[in-house]
Enzyme design. Structure first.
Site, PDB file in Angstrom:
ATOM      1  N   GLY A 161       0.827  -1.195   0.000  1.00  0.00           N
ATOM      2  CA  GLY A 161       0.000   0.000   0.000  1.00  0.00           C
ATOM      3  C   GLY A 161       0.864   1.248   0.000  1.00  0.00           C
ATOM      4  O   GLY A 161       2.047   1.188  -0.389  1.00  0.00           O
ATOM      5  N   ASN A 162       0.299   2.351   0.482  1.00  0.00           N
ATOM      6  CA  ASN A 162       0.995   3.638   0.366  1.00  0.00           C
ATOM      7  C   ASN A 162       2.412   3.673   0.926  1.00  0.00           C
ATOM      8  O   ASN A 162       3.354   4.060   0.238  1.00  0.00           O
ATOM      9  CB  ASN A 162       0.156   4.711   1.034  1.00  0.00           C
ATOM     10  N   THR A 214      -4.366  -2.878  -1.156  1.00  0.00           N
ATOM     11  CA  THR A 214      -4.961  -2.357   0.079  1.00  0.00           C
ATOM     12  C   THR A 214      -6.478  -2.418   0.025  1.00  0.00           C
ATOM     13  O   THR A 214      -7.081  -2.115  -1.016  1.00  0.00           O
ATOM     14  CB  THR A 214      -4.555  -0.907   0.434  1.00  0.00           C
ATOM     15  N   ASP A 256      -8.164  -0.366   1.486  1.00  0.00           N
ATOM     16  CA  ASP A 256      -8.611   1.031   1.590  1.00  0.00           C
ATOM     17  C   ASP A 256      -8.858   1.717   0.235  1.00  0.00           C
ATOM     18  O   ASP A 256      -9.494   2.768   0.190  1.00  0.00           O
ATOM     19  CB  ASP A 256      -7.578   1.860   2.367  1.00  0.00           C
ATOM     20  N   ARG A 276     -32.663  -0.092  18.507  1.00  0.00           N
ATOM     21  CA  ARG A 276     -31.413   0.524  18.961  1.00  0.00           C
ATOM     22  C   ARG A 276     -30.747   1.320  17.833  1.00  0.00           C
ATOM     23  O   ARG A 276     -31.004   1.082  16.648  1.00  0.00           O
ATOM     24  CB  ARG A 276     -30.419  -0.563  19.383  1.00  0.00           C
ATOM     25  N   GLU A 312     -13.306   4.449  10.576  1.00  0.00           N
ATOM     26  CA  GLU A 312     -12.351   4.501  11.693  1.00  0.00           C
ATOM     27  C   GLU A 312     -11.812   5.913  11.907  1.00  0.00           C
ATOM     28  O   GLU A 312     -11.604   6.347  13.029  1.00  0.00           O
ATOM     29  CB  GLU A 312     -11.196   3.615  11.218  1.00  0.00           C
ATOM     30  N   GLN A 338     -12.550  -7.602   7.857  1.00  0.00           N
ATOM     31  CA  GLN A 338     -12.596  -6.924   6.556  1.00  0.00           C
ATOM     32  C   GLN A 338     -11.367  -7.212   5.700  1.00  0.00           C
ATOM     33  O   GLN A 338     -11.372  -7.002   4.496  1.00  0.00           O
ATOM     34  CB  GLN A 338     -12.718  -5.396   6.756  1.00  0.00           C
TER      35      GLN A 338
HETATM   36  O1  F6P Z   1      -4.422  -0.005   5.543  1.00  0.00           O
HETATM   37  C1  F6P Z   1      -5.337  -1.017   5.745  1.00  0.00           C
HETATM   38  C2  F6P Z   1      -5.883  -0.973   7.140  1.00  0.00           C
HETATM   39  O2  F6P Z   1      -6.683  -2.110   7.266  1.00  0.00           O
HETATM   40  C3  F6P Z   1      -6.631   0.287   7.528  1.00  0.00           C
HETATM   41  O3  F6P Z   1      -7.907   0.391   7.005  1.00  0.00           O
HETATM   42  C4  F6P Z   1      -6.580   0.215   9.018  1.00  0.00           C
HETATM   43  O4  F6P Z   1      -6.698   1.497   9.574  1.00  0.00           O
HETATM   44  C5  F6P Z   1      -5.223  -0.335   9.272  1.00  0.00           C
HETATM   45  O5  F6P Z   1      -4.880  -1.076   8.121  1.00  0.00           O
HETATM   46  C6  F6P Z   1      -5.097  -1.207  10.482  1.00  0.00           C
HETATM   47  O6  F6P Z   1      -3.825  -1.728  10.500  1.00  0.00           O
HETATM   48  P1  F6P Z   1      -3.209  -2.817  11.466  1.00  0.00           P
HETATM   49  O7  F6P Z   1      -4.231  -3.845  11.666  1.00  0.00           O
HETATM   50  O8  F6P Z   1      -2.038  -3.382  10.778  1.00  0.00           O
HETATM   51  O9  F6P Z   1      -2.875  -2.105  12.693  1.00  0.00           O
END
Ligand code: F6P
Length: 359
Positions: A111-112, A134, A136, A171, A231, A284
């Site tokens: 990823g990035n 990724t 994301d 709820r 998140e 996910q």
């Molecule tokens: O970059 C992918 C990702 O799943 C993000 O959506 C999430 O914020 C992050 O990684 C969580 O990373 P880790 O589980 O490695 O701490």
């Protein structure tokens, strides 16, 4: 002399890493008679510490539907790559492994952050190509990253499930969906699950707007609400904080995410309504890739192999307007692809009554 290609998977895992490596490896084996593939274990760590496996065509068989990564992965933050720790020079070590193993090319599935490191190694003179991984979908320069659709499907399944219990119990559920800097998964999953409130990092929310919408739903007989919350969703007040102050605020939450803060605020504002939280979390990123991801993964892998065979290095495989192609790694490094608050998808969603908490 054998043609030697190194592969590594770096950063958070996702579905279809194996399918991508399979597409790459099969194409290379099919076209380079004396090919040797070296698989580095646990991402850049394997390249630094010379921890590798000599792969065979058999290793890439039967893995198209397998989640995770057959090589393992780890996070090696880009900002620490050039930091010498305990006398260990990570960049020099990676270059040394590459030279000693006489690699002709290195393929990074990342990823990035991982792609920034790939670009750095390319600038250091190694023959590197990148493949866009990724859940994301936030890599700049590509319309799609493998893993994204699988993550959306998991999120939607979970949102659907939460819907039924939310309705039974009248709820409100604030559901955390992955994406700490971008809201692509939350936007797609929220729309697909039919949520009326979707909170994204790119569109700061006003808690009063959120509470008002829950109340409005209640007034028309919708006695439950499921809020799709990324998140990294951020309130309008927090968006005004300096980076440092916001970091301190997040740290003070002691590991609890923004959904807890939102649920607490809503409970206070709507004392007659029971508000709960749910975190979908790493499911996910796990399990088998969906067909859409397998297809893209396979095609990305093939394109990566083509770049290696053409010796066209320093590039990232991408898809743009339905075509699989590539761009320079330098063009993507250090940039993120955000949800554009002015995009048609946001405007259209608002048109049908979805609120992003901003108005
Ligand atoms: O970059 C992918 C990702 O799943 C993000 O959506 C999430 O914020 C992050 O990684 C969580 O990373 P880790 O589980 O490695 O701490």
């Amino acid at each position: 002399m054998a043609y030697r290609v190194g592969i590594l998977t770096s950063g958070g895992d996702c579905q279809a890493l194996n399918a991508t490596m399979r597409g790459l490896a099969k194409t290379l084996y099919n076209n380079i008679p004396d090919l040797e593939i070296i698989g580095f274990r646990y991402g850049y760590r394997g390249l630094m510490y010379k921890d590798y496996i000599k792969m065979t065509p058999r290793d890439f068989s039967g893995i198209v539907s397998q989640g995770g990564t057959i090589l393992g992965t780890s996070r090696c933050p880009f900002k620490k790559m050039r930091v010498i720790e305990d006398g260990f020079d990570k960049v020099a070590a990676m270059k040394k492994t590459y030279k000693e193993l006489k690699l002709d090319a290195l393929c990074v599935l990342g990823g990035n952050g991982s792609l920034k490191s790939a670009n750095m190694l390319s600038e250091e003179g190694l023959n590197v190509i990148g493949l866009p991984k990724t859940i994301d979908n936030d890599i700049y320069g590509t319309d799609y990253t493998f893993g994204f659709q699988s993550a959306i499907d998991v999120a939607v399944r979970n949102l659907d499930e939460i819907h039924t219990t939310a309705e039974s119990h009248t709820r409100v559920f604030v559901v955390e969906i992955m994406g700490h800097r971008v809201g692509h998964i939350t936007l797609s999953a929220g729309l697909a699950a039919g949520e009326e409130i979707i909170l994204l990092p790119e569109i700061p929310y006003d808690i009063n707007v959120v509470a008002k919408r829950v109340r409005k739903r209640q007034k028309i007989g919708k006695n439950f609400t499921v809020i799709a919350c990324a998140e990294g969703a951020i309130s309008k007040e927090d968006a005004k904080l300096s980076k440092k102050d916001y970091k301190a605020k997040v740290a003070a939450r002691n590991g609890a995410s923004v959904v807890v803060e939102i649920a607490n605020q809503l409970s206070e504002m709507l004392p007659d309504i029971e508000v709960r939280t749910a975190v979908i979390g790493h499911a996910q990123r796990g399990g088998a890739p969906v067909a859409y991801d397998r297809m893209y993964a396979t095609r990305f892998g093939i394109e990566g192999a083509k770049l290696i065979m053409e010796r066209n290095f320093g590039r990232l495989v991408v898809t743009q307007a339905g075509k699989i192609t590539s761009i320079p790694l330098a063009e993507t490094a250090g940039k993120l692809k955000y949800v554009d608050p002015n995009d048609d998808v946001i405007k259209d969603a608002k048109l049908m009554g979805v609120t992003f908490g901003d108005e």
